[in-house]
Design a protein around this motif. Sequence first.
Motif, mmCIF file in Angstrom:
data_model
loop_
_atom_site.group_PDB
_atom_site.id
_atom_site.type_symbol
_atom_site.label_atom_id
_atom_site.label_comp_id
_atom_site.label_asym_id
_atom_site.label_seq_id
_atom_site.Cartn_x
_atom_site.Cartn_y
_atom_site.Cartn_z
ATOM 1 N N GLN B 65 0.828 -1.206 0.000
ATOM 2 C CA GLN B 65 0.000 0.000 0.000
ATOM 3 C C GLN B 65 0.862 1.256 0.000
ATOM 4 O OE1 GLN B 65 -3.415 -0.092 -0.207
ATOM 5 N NE2 GLN B 65 -2.957 -2.278 -0.485
ATOM 6 N N SER B 66 0.260 2.333 -0.531
ATOM 7 C CA SER B 66 0.937 3.618 -0.435
ATOM 8 C C SER B 66 0.021 4.644 0.215
ATOM 9 C CB SER B 66 1.377 4.088 -1.825
ATOM 10 O OG SER B 66 0.272 4.091 -2.693
ATOM 11 N N THR B 67 -1.114 4.185 0.705
ATOM 12 C CA THR B 67 -2.042 5.098 1.379
ATOM 13 C C THR B 67 -1.504 5.424 2.764
ATOM 14 O OG1 THR B 67 -3.780 3.879 0.274
ATOM 15 C CG2 THR B 67 -4.471 5.412 1.989
ATOM 16 N N ILE B 93 12.537 13.037 -0.234
ATOM 17 C CA ILE B 93 11.693 12.027 0.397
ATOM 18 C C ILE B 93 11.977 10.691 -0.271
ATOM 19 C CG2 ILE B 93 9.350 11.339 0.988
ATOM 20 C CD1 ILE B 93 8.599 14.324 0.697
ATOM 21 N N GLU B 94 12.508 9.777 0.530
ATOM 22 C CA GLU B 94 12.854 8.454 0.017
ATOM 23 C C GLU B 94 11.694 7.491 0.238
ATOM 24 O OE1 GLU B 94 17.524 8.426 1.558
ATOM 25 O OE2 GLU B 94 16.043 7.007 2.341
ATOM 26 N N GLY B 95 11.385 6.704 -0.789
ATOM 27 C CA GLY B 95 10.374 5.651 -0.638
ATOM 28 C C GLY B 95 11.042 4.292 -0.644
ATOM 29 N N HIS B 96 10.611 3.424 0.255
ATOM 30 C CA HIS B 96 11.209 2.089 0.373
ATOM 31 C C HIS B 96 10.132 1.014 0.432
ATOM 32 C CE1 HIS B 96 15.279 3.617 1.563
ATOM 33 N NE2 HIS B 96 14.567 4.627 2.046
ATOM 34 N N ALA B 97 10.541 -0.197 0.077
ATOM 35 C CA ALA B 97 9.633 -1.343 0.141
ATOM 36 C C ALA B 97 10.320 -2.473 0.900
ATOM 37 C CB ALA B 97 9.282 -1.800 -1.269
ATOM 38 N N GLY B 110 7.930 2.199 -4.134
ATOM 39 C CA GLY B 110 8.652 3.182 -3.319
ATOM 40 C C GLY B 110 8.408 4.596 -3.834
ATOM 41 N N ALA B 111 8.319 4.727 -5.166
ATOM 42 C CA ALA B 111 8.046 6.044 -5.756
ATOM 43 C C ALA B 111 6.651 6.523 -5.357
ATOM 44 C CB ALA B 111 8.172 5.964 -7.282
ATOM 45 N N ARG B 112 5.705 5.611 -5.362
ATOM 46 C CA ARG B 112 4.342 5.949 -4.935
ATOM 47 C C ARG B 112 4.315 6.421 -3.482
ATOM 48 N NH1 ARG B 112 0.451 0.891 -6.416
ATOM 49 N NH2 ARG B 112 -0.258 1.597 -8.459
ATOM 50 N N ARG B 113 5.002 5.678 -2.631
ATOM 51 C CA ARG B 113 4.993 6.014 -1.198
ATOM 52 C C ARG B 113 5.640 7.376 -0.959
ATOM 53 N NH1 ARG B 113 6.429 -0.175 0.747
ATOM 54 N NH2 ARG B 113 4.233 -0.829 0.830
ATOM 55 N N ALA B 114 6.779 7.599 -1.612
ATOM 56 C CA ALA B 114 7.470 8.875 -1.426
ATOM 57 C C ALA B 114 6.579 10.019 -1.916
ATOM 58 C CB ALA B 114 8.796 8.866 -2.188
ATOM 59 N N ASP B 115 5.907 9.774 -3.038
ATOM 60 C CA ASP B 115 5.084 10.847 -3.581
ATOM 61 C C ASP B 115 3.845 11.102 -2.734
ATOM 62 O OD1 ASP B 115 4.954 12.681 -5.967
ATOM 63 O OD2 ASP B 115 2.897 11.902 -5.861
ATOM 64 N N GLU B 116 3.343 10.047 -2.122
ATOM 65 C CA GLU B 116 2.197 10.197 -1.225
ATOM 66 C C GLU B 116 2.572 11.129 -0.056
ATOM 67 O OE1 GLU B 116 -0.488 8.754 -2.325
ATOM 68 O OE2 GLU B 116 -1.856 9.196 -0.664
ATOM 69 N N ALA B 117 3.757 10.890 0.491
ATOM 70 C CA ALA B 117 4.225 11.744 1.591
ATOM 71 C C ALA B 117 4.447 13.179 1.098
ATOM 72 C CB ALA B 117 5.516 11.170 2.179
ATOM 73 N N ARG B 130 10.663 22.686 -2.596
ATOM 74 C CA ARG B 130 11.683 22.312 -1.613
ATOM 75 C C ARG B 130 11.855 20.804 -1.512
ATOM 76 N NH1 ARG B 130 9.876 24.841 3.863
ATOM 77 N NH2 ARG B 130 11.914 24.076 4.547
ATOM 78 N N MET B 131 11.023 20.047 -2.242
ATOM 79 C CA MET B 131 11.029 18.602 -2.042
ATOM 80 C C MET B 131 11.312 17.842 -3.333
ATOM 81 S SD MET B 131 7.846 18.137 0.571
ATOM 82 C CE MET B 131 6.661 19.108 -0.344
ATOM 83 N N GLN B 132 12.119 16.791 -3.204
ATOM 84 C CA GLN B 132 12.335 15.866 -4.309
ATOM 85 C C GLN B 132 12.014 14.466 -3.802
ATOM 86 O OE1 GLN B 132 16.532 17.225 -5.179
ATOM 87 N NE2 GLN B 132 15.862 16.664 -7.234
ATOM 88 N N VAL B 133 11.580 13.587 -4.703
ATOM 89 C CA VAL B 133 11.309 12.220 -4.264
ATOM 90 C C VAL B 133 12.314 11.267 -4.917
ATOM 91 C CG1 VAL B 133 8.865 12.535 -3.785
ATOM 92 C CG2 VAL B 133 9.597 11.854 -6.080
ATOM 93 N N LEU B 134 12.541 10.166 -4.223
ATOM 94 C CA LEU B 134 13.545 9.182 -4.649
ATOM 95 C C LEU B 134 13.068 7.828 -4.159
ATOM 96 C CD1 LEU B 134 16.395 8.163 -5.416
ATOM 97 C CD2 LEU B 134 17.223 9.104 -3.271
ATOM 98 N N SER B 135 13.091 6.839 -5.033
ATOM 99 C CA SER B 135 12.716 5.493 -4.578
ATOM 100 C C SER B 135 13.938 4.592 -4.524
ATOM 101 C CB SER B 135 11.689 4.867 -5.514
ATOM 102 O OG SER B 135 11.434 3.538 -5.094
ATOM 103 N N TYR B 136 14.050 3.861 -3.431
ATOM 104 C CA TYR B 136 15.074 2.825 -3.325
ATOM 105 C C TYR B 136 14.481 1.428 -3.486
ATOM 106 C CZ TYR B 136 18.869 5.908 -1.878
ATOM 107 O OH TYR B 136 19.855 6.858 -1.855
ATOM 108 N N GLY B 137 13.164 1.318 -3.692
ATOM 109 C CA GLY B 137 12.581 -0.017 -3.794
ATOM 110 C C GLY B 137 12.973 -0.858 -2.594
#
Lengths: 438, 167
Positions: B65-67, B93-97, B110-117, B130-137
């Motif tokens: 989930q990314s909710t 903002i880093e997204g992880h799974a 991870g991209a979804r989660r980071a973007d949700e935040a 001021r914000m960038q998103v980054l996924s590390y999976g």
Amino acid sequence: MMIRVLSTLFALLGAIPSFAQNGPLRIEITEGVIEPLPFAVPDLMAETSEGFKIGQDLARVIAADLTGTGLFRELPSSAFISQVSNFDAPIQYADWKAINAQALVTGAVSVQGSKLILKFRLYDVFSGAELGDGLQIVGSTDGWRRIAHKVSDAVYSRITGESAYFDSRVVYVSETGPKSERRKRLAIMDYDGANVKYLTGSEAIVLAPRLDSNGERVLYTSYESGFPSIYLLDVESVERRSLESQKGSMSFAPRFAPDGQTVVYSLSQGGNTDIYSMNIASGQAKRLTSAPSIETAPSYSPNGNQIVFESDRSGSQQLYVMSAGGGEARRISFGDGRYGTPVWSPRGDLIAFTKQSKGRFHIGVMRNDGSEERLLTASFLDEGPTWSPNGRVIMFARETQGASGRTSLYSVDITGRNLRPVRTPEGGSDPSWGPLQQ
Amino acid sequence: MHLKISFLMVCAVISLTACTSSNRFDGSSTNQAAENFIPGSASDPESVPYFQQKVGDRVLFEVNQSTLTPEGRIILDGQAIWLMTNTDYTVIIEGHADEQGTREYNLALGARRADEARSYLVSRGVSAGRMQVLSYGKERPIEVCSEESCYARNRRSVTVITSGLTG
């Protein structure tokens, strides 16, 4: 130097018939081989003094190639009744029949400076005849393993009637360090794990390298810029360049089209991941999917007309096929569980995938319409299939459970038999199997 | 796990009141704060360690989930207030799974989660620029066991402060 070897080899091997010429000595792979075919490979005869050791080594590699398929069984030299001491002397078939050697490979090798000359013959012992013509292969001593693989390829092709895969390379991610801080770098190796060469450092995370159909260029994902994005690397020079670096986006999961001119990949923007294609020369990109769901892991059909990919548009990860130009997609996976990382076989008839079901991971294959799904493996974590150039074997990565979990490469026959580890110096993941070399 | 979330929620609420009260450094703040104040440490409300430890730099997600969960929103409310108070910082903002997924899918997740935040922080007034998103999976788990207790902590977005006060 290797190039010279390649062209020489190609010229000589161009004459090999792709189908076995006569009946008796034949393995029908499609029927599934339960009983491996017994064969003998005496040490290759040395025609120069330097050829003695290498003649033994060559025989060992040929034997390992053939037994590694699960289709052949080697008879130990201790069982041999007759010795082969002259490449041109008549074969004592009765002696080989007596130990039930159905195939016999003989060879002679001479070393002249850095040049290696190998001659070999394949015999159908029970027919009392040679199978195909004797061949001579000339290469460099450095490339001796490739010359052995060339012999194995010829033997395999003549007996099975199928193209082979021994003289091929695999690009993969070499892994060291603990799970939470894994260091990854790209590597290329022979299909059997020999001759590993590192293509990148491990300063930045690198993922999922994919070879082109010539085995010369690699697409992969790197965190070199701080953000995941796709790169193109030349295997020979190890020069690399970024293909996609839009600010605020992440690109990953690249794969070549069969023409080698186009790359298909995923781009994440605003939390949404879709599939794009890009002309490598011009950098011109085209969006192929536009859904709010995750669309990733695209792979072209061998004729380049279609793309199979994964999407969670139905609510869970499933496989879909669409035209190479995008447009409407047809779902092909309908079993229990989640399906990902689809890869079209080089023959075009099957799609290999990773399946997650009931807490286990599997590598499986299905027909390209989704029918006849078969799971080939099961473990805590199996992932990322890649096809042998002849579409008979799948290599993948397996990770073990827990804090000390380690990733390593395995191969399995598409019948589900002959699961074998592929030994690499460090951990290994994300294999991509290249073409049969020329 | 649950205990930790509750603790962070309390911190977020405290920081909210602390930030809205004026004159934190004029000597009239509580004795306890004055005694423990070390610039740049977690006791300094303008510091990165304070953001990480007291505000809470990460939110957790359910399987696949990314909710945002209610707990996650409360953490992000605190982050928004802190970021709007400390306006010279930018963030990634880093997204992880967790490891139970294929590599590519987990990168997208991870991209979804980071973007949700990120979207939530924007909705709370933080400037998108001021914000960038980054996924590390699944490439950078913080917990390495193969059990739900570890997976739960790995399914996260982490707000990483990327540049300090520029004066």
